[in-house]
Design a protein around this motif. Structure first.
Motif, PDB file in Angstrom:
ATOM      1  N   ARG A 293      50.028   2.063 -40.879  1.00  0.00           N
ATOM      2  CA  ARG A 293      49.004   2.810 -40.137  1.00  0.00           C
ATOM      3  C   ARG A 293      49.507   4.226 -39.846  1.00  0.00           C
ATOM      4  O   ARG A 293      48.744   5.204 -39.949  1.00  0.00           O
ATOM      5  CB  ARG A 293      48.653   2.079 -38.856  1.00  0.00           C
ATOM      6  CG  ARG A 293      48.127   0.658 -39.101  1.00  0.00           C
ATOM      7  CD  ARG A 293      47.801  -0.059 -37.812  1.00  0.00           C
ATOM      8  NE  ARG A 293      46.644   0.542 -37.148  1.00  0.00           N
ATOM      9  CZ  ARG A 293      46.168   0.136 -35.972  1.00  0.00           C
ATOM     10  NH1 ARG A 293      46.762  -0.858 -35.332  1.00  0.00           N
ATOM     11  NH2 ARG A 293      45.115   0.718 -35.441  1.00  0.00           N
ATOM     12  N   ALA A 294      50.792   4.350 -39.527  1.00  0.00           N
ATOM     13  CA  ALA A 294      51.353   5.685 -39.274  1.00  0.00           C
ATOM     14  C   ALA A 294      51.428   6.495 -40.559  1.00  0.00           C
ATOM     15  O   ALA A 294      51.122   7.698 -40.577  1.00  0.00           O
ATOM     16  CB  ALA A 294      52.734   5.548 -38.642  1.00  0.00           C
ATOM     17  N   VAL A 295      51.845   5.846 -41.653  1.00  0.00           N
ATOM     18  CA  VAL A 295      51.944   6.548 -42.935  1.00  0.00           C
ATOM     19  C   VAL A 295      50.573   7.014 -43.388  1.00  0.00           C
ATOM     20  O   VAL A 295      50.386   8.160 -43.828  1.00  0.00           O
ATOM     21  CB  VAL A 295      52.590   5.617 -43.989  1.00  0.00           C
ATOM     22  CG1 VAL A 295      52.597   6.294 -45.353  1.00  0.00           C
ATOM     23  CG2 VAL A 295      53.999   5.255 -43.577  1.00  0.00           C
ATOM     24  N   PHE A 296      49.570   6.138 -43.297  1.00  0.00           N
ATOM     25  CA  PHE A 296      48.218   6.499 -43.730  1.00  0.00           C
ATOM     26  C   PHE A 296      47.650   7.624 -42.863  1.00  0.00           C
ATOM     27  O   PHE A 296      46.965   8.530 -43.353  1.00  0.00           O
ATOM     28  CB  PHE A 296      47.296   5.281 -43.667  1.00  0.00           C
ATOM     29  CG  PHE A 296      47.372   4.398 -44.878  1.00  0.00           C
ATOM     30  CD1 PHE A 296      48.579   4.201 -45.534  1.00  0.00           C
ATOM     31  CD2 PHE A 296      46.247   3.782 -45.378  1.00  0.00           C
ATOM     32  CE1 PHE A 296      48.654   3.388 -46.644  1.00  0.00           C
ATOM     33  CE2 PHE A 296      46.303   2.970 -46.495  1.00  0.00           C
ATOM     34  CZ  PHE A 296      47.518   2.772 -47.127  1.00  0.00           C
ATOM     35  N   VAL A 316      40.724   7.627 -46.559  1.00  0.00           N
ATOM     36  CA  VAL A 316      41.948   6.865 -46.329  1.00  0.00           C
ATOM     37  C   VAL A 316      41.615   5.803 -45.298  1.00  0.00           C
ATOM     38  O   VAL A 316      41.511   6.087 -44.099  1.00  0.00           O
ATOM     39  CB  VAL A 316      43.095   7.768 -45.847  1.00  0.00           C
ATOM     40  CG1 VAL A 316      44.350   6.939 -45.616  1.00  0.00           C
ATOM     41  CG2 VAL A 316      43.369   8.872 -46.871  1.00  0.00           C
ATOM     42  N   GLU A 317      41.433   4.562 -45.768  1.00  0.00           N
ATOM     43  CA  GLU A 317      41.031   3.487 -44.866  1.00  0.00           C
ATOM     44  C   GLU A 317      42.184   3.076 -43.962  1.00  0.00           C
ATOM     45  O   GLU A 317      43.362   3.125 -44.361  1.00  0.00           O
ATOM     46  CB  GLU A 317      40.546   2.278 -45.677  1.00  0.00           C
ATOM     47  CG  GLU A 317      39.325   2.554 -46.528  1.00  0.00           C
ATOM     48  CD  GLU A 317      38.866   1.313 -47.271  1.00  0.00           C
ATOM     49  OE1 GLU A 317      39.475   0.236 -47.065  1.00  0.00           O
ATOM     50  OE2 GLU A 317      37.900   1.409 -48.055  1.00  0.00           O
ATOM     51  N   GLU A 318      41.823   2.662 -42.771  1.00  0.00           N
ATOM     52  CA  GLU A 318      42.843   2.213 -41.809  1.00  0.00           C
ATOM     53  C   GLU A 318      43.384   0.843 -42.251  1.00  0.00           C
ATOM     54  O   GLU A 318      42.606  -0.078 -42.490  1.00  0.00           O
ATOM     55  CB  GLU A 318      42.235   2.100 -40.417  1.00  0.00           C
ATOM     56  CG  GLU A 318      43.258   1.890 -39.318  1.00  0.00           C
ATOM     57  CD  GLU A 318      44.052   3.152 -39.030  1.00  0.00           C
ATOM     58  OE1 GLU A 318      45.035   3.052 -38.298  1.00  0.00           O
ATOM     59  OE2 GLU A 318      43.695   4.242 -39.541  1.00  0.00           O
ATOM     60  N   PRO A 319      44.706   0.687 -42.394  1.00  0.00           N
ATOM     61  CA  PRO A 319      45.258  -0.620 -42.778  1.00  0.00           C
ATOM     62  C   PRO A 319      44.993  -1.666 -41.703  1.00  0.00           C
ATOM     63  O   PRO A 319      44.799  -1.333 -40.527  1.00  0.00           O
ATOM     64  CB  PRO A 319      46.761  -0.343 -42.933  1.00  0.00           C
ATOM     65  CG  PRO A 319      46.877   1.139 -43.060  1.00  0.00           C
ATOM     66  CD  PRO A 319      45.744   1.714 -42.268  1.00  0.00           C
ATOM     67  N   PRO A 320      44.985  -2.928 -42.042  1.00  0.00           N
ATOM     68  CA  PRO A 320      44.805  -3.985 -41.046  1.00  0.00           C
ATOM     69  C   PRO A 320      45.914  -3.923 -39.997  1.00  0.00           C
ATOM     70  O   PRO A 320      47.048  -3.516 -40.301  1.00  0.00           O
ATOM     71  CB  PRO A 320      44.896  -5.279 -41.871  1.00  0.00           C
ATOM     72  CG  PRO A 320      44.573  -4.860 -43.274  1.00  0.00           C
ATOM     73  CD  PRO A 320      45.081  -3.471 -43.416  1.00  0.00           C
ATOM     74  N   LEU A 332      58.061   6.157 -49.772  1.00  0.00           N
ATOM     75  CA  LEU A 332      56.742   5.564 -49.898  1.00  0.00           C
ATOM     76  C   LEU A 332      55.652   6.620 -49.706  1.00  0.00           C
ATOM     77  O   LEU A 332      54.668   6.668 -50.462  1.00  0.00           O
ATOM     78  CB  LEU A 332      56.582   4.440 -48.871  1.00  0.00           C
ATOM     79  CG  LEU A 332      55.220   3.739 -48.849  1.00  0.00           C
ATOM     80  CD1 LEU A 332      54.884   3.155 -50.210  1.00  0.00           C
ATOM     81  CD2 LEU A 332      55.202   2.649 -47.779  1.00  0.00           C
ATOM     82  N   ALA A 333      55.823   7.488 -48.704  1.00  0.00           N
ATOM     83  CA  ALA A 333      54.841   8.550 -48.478  1.00  0.00           C
ATOM     84  C   ALA A 333      54.801   9.503 -49.659  1.00  0.00           C
ATOM     85  O   ALA A 333      53.727   9.997 -50.042  1.00  0.00           O
ATOM     86  CB  ALA A 333      55.174   9.302 -47.191  1.00  0.00           C
ATOM     87  N   GLN A 334      55.959   9.757 -50.270  1.00  0.00           N
ATOM     88  CA  GLN A 334      55.999  10.649 -51.431  1.00  0.00           C
ATOM     89  C   GLN A 334      55.215  10.047 -52.599  1.00  0.00           C
ATOM     90  O   GLN A 334      54.482  10.750 -53.301  1.00  0.00           O
ATOM     91  CB  GLN A 334      57.454  10.888 -51.831  1.00  0.00           C
ATOM     92  CG  GLN A 334      57.640  12.010 -52.826  1.00  0.00           C
ATOM     93  CD  GLN A 334      59.101  12.352 -53.029  1.00  0.00           C
ATOM     94  OE1 GLN A 334      59.982  11.777 -52.376  1.00  0.00           O
ATOM     95  NE2 GLN A 334      59.380  13.299 -53.916  1.00  0.00           N
TER      96      GLN A 334
END
Length: 437
Positions: A293-296, A316-320, A332-334
């Protein structure tokens, strides 16, 4: 029949031959049975002064038929046991031994009758007792004829065996020659394989050395190019600064072109440097608990400025809730930033969407777009270095982003795959383990 004197042996042998013929035994079996009968009769004449001989045809309940001969000794056998003087006699019949008949001990020998043999009729049975007994000389002549026939058959079988042995020997020589030839060819092939492996090892060593040299070259060149390219961008910014001398429209356009080209070159240099680091194994993930959620949220804010066309929407949908995995947040963010940037760049209208879902002990992150799509035969080629899909050269890009992204995903213990069709857009899936590596 009565066995009392030597002459009776010939009569018993004659009757044995006739009876075996009547019940349907083959000629060779007739000779074997008659020979065994005469030998047993000779033993009993010597050991018990004779015997009473009975021929018995027996049919079992299961339909099997036997011919038995019971020889009742005139006086008890020594030790109440019987062993034929010739050890070969027992092999001429099916059974040979002592039996009890009405309280008396008899020597019984039997032979199985073929199932296809004709039944013994009363008429044929009546004929058996009327045949005149042959003289000893006639029976001896008959035995000699049978012996000659047996010897002739043995010689014929011996000749056939000799031919078979010769053929077998010839076959063995051929097999040995073929085996020798195959062994030589196999040895030659093995030598070739060993030489090929040695050559492959040498080529592999050369390839590793070339790859290491390429990585060092890319890293060194990229590092050396970053400083002057950054300086060009900085100088261009100073020239266009409001505090500098005013520029003509033509000069401003030329300087902006210089800055844009330098920015593209800096992007290429950075991509080359990142790829060189990944190939040399100098990227070590820093494992930690990462909340998607923070990364998204971070990516949603930083990449919104990329969408300059109103025809394209970045979603960019909010993850569960609770979508947490063990990974490297920066790497991962890269990867996700690279995928989103590519999707926005190659999509003219529609949307670019990123969403995440949990699947057992895996987390799947999908970046999909409504762009032109990619043919199936190019799905793996786009992950090759410097490769670009035909028809997209007008768009800025180096062809290094996707190969680098796949390498980073592999470092994180996952896979990067593509699902796409021409005209239906593309969907990149990052499959990562929840527990990390």
């Amino acid at each position: 029949m009565a066995l009392r004197v030597e002459q009776d042996i010939f009569g018993i042998r004659q009757r044995g031959r006739e009876v075996t013929a009547a019940v349907g035994l083959e000629h060779q079996d007739q000779v074997r049975f008659a020979t065994a009968l005469s030998e047993v009769a000779r033993d009993l004449l010597r050991m018990a002064d004779g015997a009473d001989v009975s021929f018995v045809a027996v049919t079992e309940l299961d339909g099997r038929r036997f011919l038995s001969v019971d020889l009742a000794p005139l006086r008890p056998l020594p030790g109440n046991r019987y062993e034929p003087q010739s050890g070969a006699v027992a092999r001429l019949v099916d059974t040979l031994g002592l039996a009890e008949v009405a309280g008396d001990t008899v020597v019984r020998m039997s032979r199985r009758v073929p199932a296809a043999a004709a039944a013994l009729t009363p008429a044929r049975l009546a004929e058996l007792g009327t045949t005149a007994q042959a003289s000893a000389l006639d029976e001896l002549a008959t035995q000699n004829g049978q012996l000659i026939a047996a010897l002739d058959e043995v010689r014929s079988q011996r000749d056939e065996l000799a031919v078979l042995n010769a053929e077998l020997e010839e076959t063995n020589r051929g097999v040995m020659a073929l085996y020798t030839q195959l062994s030589e060819e196999l040895e030659e092939t093995n030598r070739g394989v060993v030489a090929l492996y040695a050559e492959l090892d040498e080529k592999s060593a050369q390839l590793r050395a070339a790859s290491e040299s390429k990585s060092r070259f890319l890293a060194n060149v990229s590092h050396e190019l970053r400083a002057p390219v950054t300086a060009i961008i900085g100088l261009g910014r100073l020239l266009t600064d409001s505090g500098s001398d005013p520029l003509t429209a033509e000069q401003a356009q030329q300087i902006e072109l210089i800055r844009s080209s330098a920015a593209d070159l800096l992007s290429l240099v950075n991509d080359l440097l990142d790829l060189a680091k990944a190939e040399s194994g100098r990227i070590e993930p820093e494992w930690a608990e990462v909340d998607l959620r923070a990364v998204f949220g971070q990516l949603r804010g930083t990449l919104r400025a990329l969408v300059l066309r109103s025809e394209v929407a970045l979603l960019v949908e909010e993850p569960p809730p609770g979508t947490v995995l063990r990974s490297d947040e920066v790497l991962l963010a890269q990867v996700l930033r690279n995928l989103l940037h590519n999707a926005v760049k190659f999509t003219d209208r529609g949307e670019v969407r990123m969403r995440a879902e949990r699947a057992a002990d895996r987390i799947l992150i999908r970046v999909s777009d409504t762009g032109p799509g990619i043919p199936a035969e190019l799905h793996e080629r786009i992950f090759e270095e410097f490769y670009q899909v035909p028809g997209t050269s007008r768009r800025s890009g180096t062809g290094l982003g996707l190969p680098y992204a796949r390498r980073l995903v592999a470092l994180l213990g996952g896979t990067l795959s593509l699902t796409s069709e021409p005209g239906r857009g593309s969907s990149f899936t990052v499959d990562l383990p929840v527990a990390g590596v």
